[in-house]
Motif scaffolding. Sequence first.
Motif, short mmCIF file in Angstrom:
data_model
loop_
_atom_site.label_atom_id
_atom_site.label_comp_id
_atom_site.label_asym_id
_atom_site.label_seq_id
_atom_site.Cartn_x
_atom_site.Cartn_y
_atom_site.Cartn_z
N CYS A 238 -6.27 -1.83 2.70
CA CYS A 238 -5.58 -1.44 1.45
C CYS A 238 -4.58 -0.38 2.06
N GLN A 239 -4.90 0.53 2.86
CA GLN A 239 -4.02 1.53 3.13
C GLN A 239 -2.78 0.99 4.00
N ALA B 170 -3.28 -11.38 2.20
CA ALA B 170 -2.70 -9.66 1.97
C ALA B 170 -2.62 -9.23 0.53
N GLY C 217 -3.45 -5.74 -1.21
CA GLY C 217 -2.15 -4.68 -1.30
C GLY C 217 -1.36 -5.18 -2.39
N ARG D 87 4.23 -4.84 5.82
CA ARG D 87 4.80 -5.45 4.59
C ARG D 87 5.65 -6.53 4.79
N PRO E 253 -3.77 -1.01 -8.86
CA PRO E 253 -3.78 -1.60 -7.59
C PRO E 253 -5.11 -2.13 -7.24
N MET F 183 -1.37 -1.95 3.87
CA MET F 183 -0.74 -2.69 2.97
C MET F 183 0.02 -1.87 1.81
N GLU F 184 -0.32 -0.86 1.80
CA GLU F 184 0.19 0.11 0.89
C GLU F 184 1.53 0.85 1.47
N LEU G 168 -6.64 -1.57 -4.72
CA LEU G 168 -7.53 -0.52 -4.16
C LEU G 168 -8.56 -0.14 -5.23
#
Length: 368
Positions: free
Chosen positions: A277-278, A174, A178, A165, A213, A280-281, A215
Amino acid sequence: MADTTDERIKEISPLRRALIRPELGGMVGTVAVFTLFALFAFDSGMFNSQGVMNWSIVSAQFMIIAVGACLLMIAGEFDLSVGSMIGFAGMMIAVFGVVLAWPMWIAILITFVICCALGALNGWIVVRTGLPSFIVTLAFLFILRGFTIYIPQTVERKTIIGGIRDAAEGDWLAPIFGGKIGQPIFQWLGDMGVIGVFERGTRAGQPVVDGIPMLIVWAIALIIFGHILLTRTRFGNWIFAAGGDAEAARNSGVPVNKVKILMFMFTAFCATVFAVCQVMEFGSAGADRGLLKEFEAIIAVVIGGALLTGGYGSVIGAALGALIFGVVQQGLFFAGVESSLFRVFLGVILLFAVILNTYIRRIITGER
């Protein structure tokens, strides 16, 4: 006198046409699941704004990988390396963006290139050797998982790499994976009292759901793309033909090998979208990410009406299967049921959906 009506031009009633749709099992399962949790978990918060967002995010995760798995299964192949590809892609982003300190957008793009190339390699081996895709991708499941564990241990002496992050701060690419969209709309809904807001603390007055989101946006975009590709294009016809009868398709001029390789690449692309996505989360990459995701993707597709033998299926059905996944997983929590029963419940839904699809299709088509 014998009936000489040509079956190919025989009219099909709207009811019969609806019943032979591959989405039938997914639709019935979706209605059943929502009805069940509306009865037993309606007052638990499952259907307020935050609860809806929770199961929507989980469902979107399944949808992203289910779209790729669906198109590949309709083309007559499997990819059991999807889960390992997710873990591998996330780790590559962490290594490139954090350990090597490359710009995050470069790390993301290079990861996409590597993973799609690996997908192409999967497909190339399958079409060149004639080996079952089950065996080839099972091998890649272990190869990619092994590299996902080996690489971070070699460069960082650990299997989890954080700092993603921070490394992505100010990056232009990014946020596409995210970030969130629609914040002003959700703030307005909070101000109007339509959705809940925080009443105290540093976030007082802010809506509990402050945006959609990316995602979820990616899941919707991939579903729309996959559905249009499959039902509105010549390439979609090729996908059905390649999975239905590959030899007949080749004799008709369909580039079966090209179709299968591109579908392996698209499956790898979807897995990489999930991975980006994962990470970034969570802000980190772990060597255990993506475990069992390949089976969850296949189950979602089967619940959605696709045949394991290929040549039949629907992206919308796969999306409904993924929705069932997310609603059941979160719904059990809201209903106060032991979370370990999730897979039991899921297995029952899978069995019911497959039996229903098979039974209805046999009745309508006269198959035995």
